[in-house]
Scaffold this motif. Structure first.
Motif, PDB file in Angstrom:
ATOM      1  N   GLY A  89       0.438  -0.388 -15.730  1.00 43.35           N
ATOM      2  CA  GLY A  89       0.526  -2.157 -14.935  1.00 43.35           C
ATOM      3  C   GLY A  89       1.418  -2.807 -14.044  1.00 43.35           C
ATOM      4  O   GLY A  89       0.996  -4.394 -13.726  1.00 43.35           O
ATOM      5  N   CYS A  90       2.254  -2.433 -13.484  1.00 43.00           N
ATOM      6  CA  CYS A  90       2.591  -2.540 -13.194  1.00 43.00           C
ATOM      7  C   CYS A  90       2.949  -2.089 -11.123  1.00 43.00           C
ATOM      8  O   CYS A  90       2.860  -1.089 -11.539  1.00 43.00           O
ATOM      9  CB  CYS A  90       4.420  -2.989 -13.244  1.00 43.00           C
ATOM     10  N   TYR A  91       3.437  -2.664 -10.621  1.00 41.78           N
ATOM     11  CA  TYR A  91       2.866  -1.823  -9.002  1.00 41.78           C
ATOM     12  C   TYR A  91       4.370  -1.545  -8.371  1.00 41.78           C
ATOM     13  O   TYR A  91       5.665  -2.831  -8.776  1.00 41.78           O
ATOM     14  CB  TYR A  91       2.985  -2.926  -7.585  1.00 41.78           C
ATOM     15  N   VAL A  92       4.598  -0.507  -8.521  1.00 36.08           N
ATOM     16  CA  VAL A  92       6.089   0.163  -8.400  1.00 36.08           C
ATOM     17  C   VAL A  92       6.148   0.868  -6.651  1.00 36.08           C
ATOM     18  O   VAL A  92       5.177   1.368  -6.464  1.00 36.08           O
ATOM     19  CB  VAL A  92       6.270   0.862  -8.809  1.00 36.08           C
ATOM     20  N   PHE A 114      -4.136  -2.233  -5.359  1.00 38.08           N
ATOM     21  CA  PHE A 114      -3.417  -2.637  -4.797  1.00 38.08           C
ATOM     22  C   PHE A 114      -3.532  -3.766  -4.078  1.00 38.08           C
ATOM     23  O   PHE A 114      -2.336  -3.795  -2.995  1.00 38.08           O
ATOM     24  CB  PHE A 114      -2.903  -1.387  -4.120  1.00 38.08           C
ATOM     25  N   GLY A 115      -3.912  -3.909  -3.121  1.00 39.45           N
ATOM     26  CA  GLY A 115      -4.582  -5.290  -2.202  1.00 39.45           C
ATOM     27  C   GLY A 115      -5.720  -5.398  -2.370  1.00 39.45           C
ATOM     28  O   GLY A 115      -6.610  -5.167  -2.461  1.00 39.45           O
ATOM     29  N   ASP A 116      -5.432  -7.020  -1.066  1.00 40.39           N
ATOM     30  CA  ASP A 116      -7.467  -7.711  -1.733  1.00 40.39           C
ATOM     31  C   ASP A 116      -7.575  -6.713   0.326  1.00 40.39           C
ATOM     32  O   ASP A 116      -7.131  -5.842   1.105  1.00 40.39           O
ATOM     33  CB  ASP A 116      -6.824  -8.992  -1.311  1.00 40.39           C
ATOM     34  N   GLY A 117      -8.813  -7.283   0.231  1.00 38.67           N
ATOM     35  CA  GLY A 117      -9.572  -6.960   1.661  1.00 38.67           C
ATOM     36  C   GLY A 117      -8.849  -7.489   3.141  1.00 38.67           C
ATOM     37  O   GLY A 117      -8.916  -7.010   3.928  1.00 38.67           O
ATOM     38  N   GLY A 143      -4.575   4.522  -0.624  1.00 37.09           N
ATOM     39  CA  GLY A 143      -5.400   4.739   0.564  1.00 37.09           C
ATOM     40  C   GLY A 143      -6.190   6.171   0.869  1.00 37.09           C
ATOM     41  O   GLY A 143      -5.160   7.087   1.019  1.00 37.09           O
ATOM     42  N   LEU A 144      -7.362   6.341   1.529  1.00 42.03           N
ATOM     43  CA  LEU A 144      -7.618   7.505   2.234  1.00 42.03           C
ATOM     44  C   LEU A 144      -8.077   7.320   3.034  1.00 42.03           C
ATOM     45  O   LEU A 144      -8.912   6.510   3.318  1.00 42.03           O
ATOM     46  CB  LEU A 144      -8.333   8.166   0.613  1.00 42.03           C
ATOM     47  N   LEU A 145      -8.328   7.638   4.085  1.00 36.98           N
ATOM     48  CA  LEU A 145      -8.850   8.123   5.424  1.00 36.98           C
ATOM     49  C   LEU A 145      -9.605   9.915   5.805  1.00 36.98           C
ATOM     50  O   LEU A 145      -8.733  10.764   5.187  1.00 36.98           O
ATOM     51  CB  LEU A 145      -7.484   7.921   6.246  1.00 36.98           C
ATOM     52  N   PHE A 195       1.201  -0.777   0.372  1.00 35.66           N
ATOM     53  CA  PHE A 195      -0.434  -0.092   0.189  1.00 35.66           C
ATOM     54  C   PHE A 195       0.913   1.022  -0.146  1.00 35.66           C
ATOM     55  O   PHE A 195       0.705   2.797   0.473  1.00 35.66           O
ATOM     56  CB  PHE A 195      -1.083  -0.454   1.295  1.00 35.66           C
ATOM     57  N   THR A 196       2.015   1.309  -0.364  1.00 36.05           N
ATOM     58  CA  THR A 196       3.033   1.902   0.047  1.00 36.05           C
ATOM     59  C   THR A 196       3.896   2.790  -1.339  1.00 36.05           C
ATOM     60  O   THR A 196       4.737   2.901  -1.353  1.00 36.05           O
ATOM     61  CB  THR A 196       4.028   2.180   1.102  1.00 36.05           C
ATOM     62  N   GLY A 197       3.419   2.412  -3.158  1.00 35.15           N
ATOM     63  CA  GLY A 197       3.467   2.799  -4.458  1.00 35.15           C
ATOM     64  C   GLY A 197       2.373   3.276  -4.927  1.00 35.15           C
ATOM     65  O   GLY A 197       1.657   3.851  -4.819  1.00 35.15           O
ATOM     66  N   LYS A 198       3.071   3.044  -6.073  1.00 35.80           N
ATOM     67  CA  LYS A 198       1.732   3.402  -7.673  1.00 35.80           C
ATOM     68  C   LYS A 198       2.279   2.439  -8.362  1.00 35.80           C
ATOM     69  O   LYS A 198       2.840   0.922  -8.784  1.00 35.80           O
ATOM     70  CB  LYS A 198       2.626   4.938  -8.174  1.00 35.80           C
TER      71      LYS A 198
END
Length: 283
Positions: free
Chosen positions: A93-96, A256-259, A222-224, A86-89
């Motif tokens: 189509g790839c997570y960095v 970015f990730g699952d539940g 993510g947003l809080l 959860f700390t990237g972009k």
């Protein structure tokens, strides 16, 4: 193409489906397309009494003005270290993954007439005192200093362009600054300007539940959204007690990730906020 469409419908849609397709349902299907948003929404309640006491103790010891927004931002940064997905972009189509955990905050300007944001970089490696000082410096700059000048410069073009063109420009700005990771000095925009998560306090006017959407320019995992703090009944060791409760509403980008991982991250953040003396030091 039209004949092919009706041909496929005749083959793959059974006659029995007609009773389920009322004129209202057909109108609904004609009005909206297939969902394509990756947003996941949820909220969790935090017993915040210990954090409020921690804030009071911190302010007395340091002479600073730590708030619940500061504390949530710092706890979010410390939590995200253990959840690197959860700390990237997303790039092509790839997570960095980013090199640092940066947390941004939305700030009201002119009594809510305008909105701006800033980021605290490498937030998890900064002491709470340093974090608090940098937070206040950036808020002051956005409201009365150089930050405000750059914000006006960046948003001024929207005053002369129609919304349709402004939308394209905002999308392009987010792509260049976040996906490509390039600065836009002519508008005072830095690369990865919102980092890994954005915090906004929507409870200033008493709102208890409110989910923030993803603006294209932000591009965060993510947003809080923090609600107002309320006295609420809870069950504690089988007894009903009244405690200070903060509801934190989150919006997560499912890409970015699952539940499972997302809820674990929020659970860890809740644990930290409910036990601040175990997680942070008063310097």
């Amino acid at each position: 193409m039209l004949c092919g469409y009706f041909g496929l419908a005749r083959i793959f849609v059974p006659e029995s489906a007609a009773k389920f397709n009322s004129p209202r349902r057909k109108l609904n299907m004609a009005t909206w397309g297939d969902p394509d948003s990756p947003e996941v929404h949820g909220h969790f309640r935090v017993r915040i009494s210990k954090s409020l006491q921690f804030i009071e103790d911190f302010n007395k010891a340091t002479g600073k003005k730590l708030t619940i927004t500061h504390l949530v931002m710092k706890m979010a940064a410390d939590t995200m270290v253990d959840f690197p997905e959860f700390t990237g972009k997303i790039v092509c189509g790839c997570y960095v993954k980013y090199d640092t955990v940066d947390i941004s905050c939305l700030v009201n300007l002119d009594g809510g007439k305008d909105l701006a944001f800033f980021a605290v970089t490498d937030a998890n490696n900064k002491s709470l005192l340093k974090f608090c000082e940098e937070f206040e410096e950036k808020v002051e700059s956005l409201r009365h200093g150089e930050g405000r000048k750059m914000h006006n410069k960046a948003t001024g073009i929207t005053d002369i362009l129609p919304p349709s063109i402004s939308g394209v420009l905002i999308e392009l700005t987010g792509f260049i600054s976040t996906v490509l990771g390039l600065d836009l000095p002519m508008w005072g925009i830095k690369r990865h300007m919102c980092g890994s998560m954005t915090i906004t306090n929507v409870g200033a006017n008493g709102l208890e539940i409110g989910y923030a959407p993803f603006p294209p320019v932000i591009r965060v995992p993510g947003l809080l959204a923090l609600s107002s703090i309320k006295d609420q009944p809870i069950i504690d060791n089988g007894q009903i007690v009244i405690d200070k409760i903060l509801t934190i509403n989150f919006t997560m980008d499912h890409r970015f990730g699952d539940g499972t991982r997302g809820t674990k991250a929020m659970g860890e953040m809740k644990r930290r906020l409910e036990n601040p003396y175990e997680c942070l030091k008063i310097e």
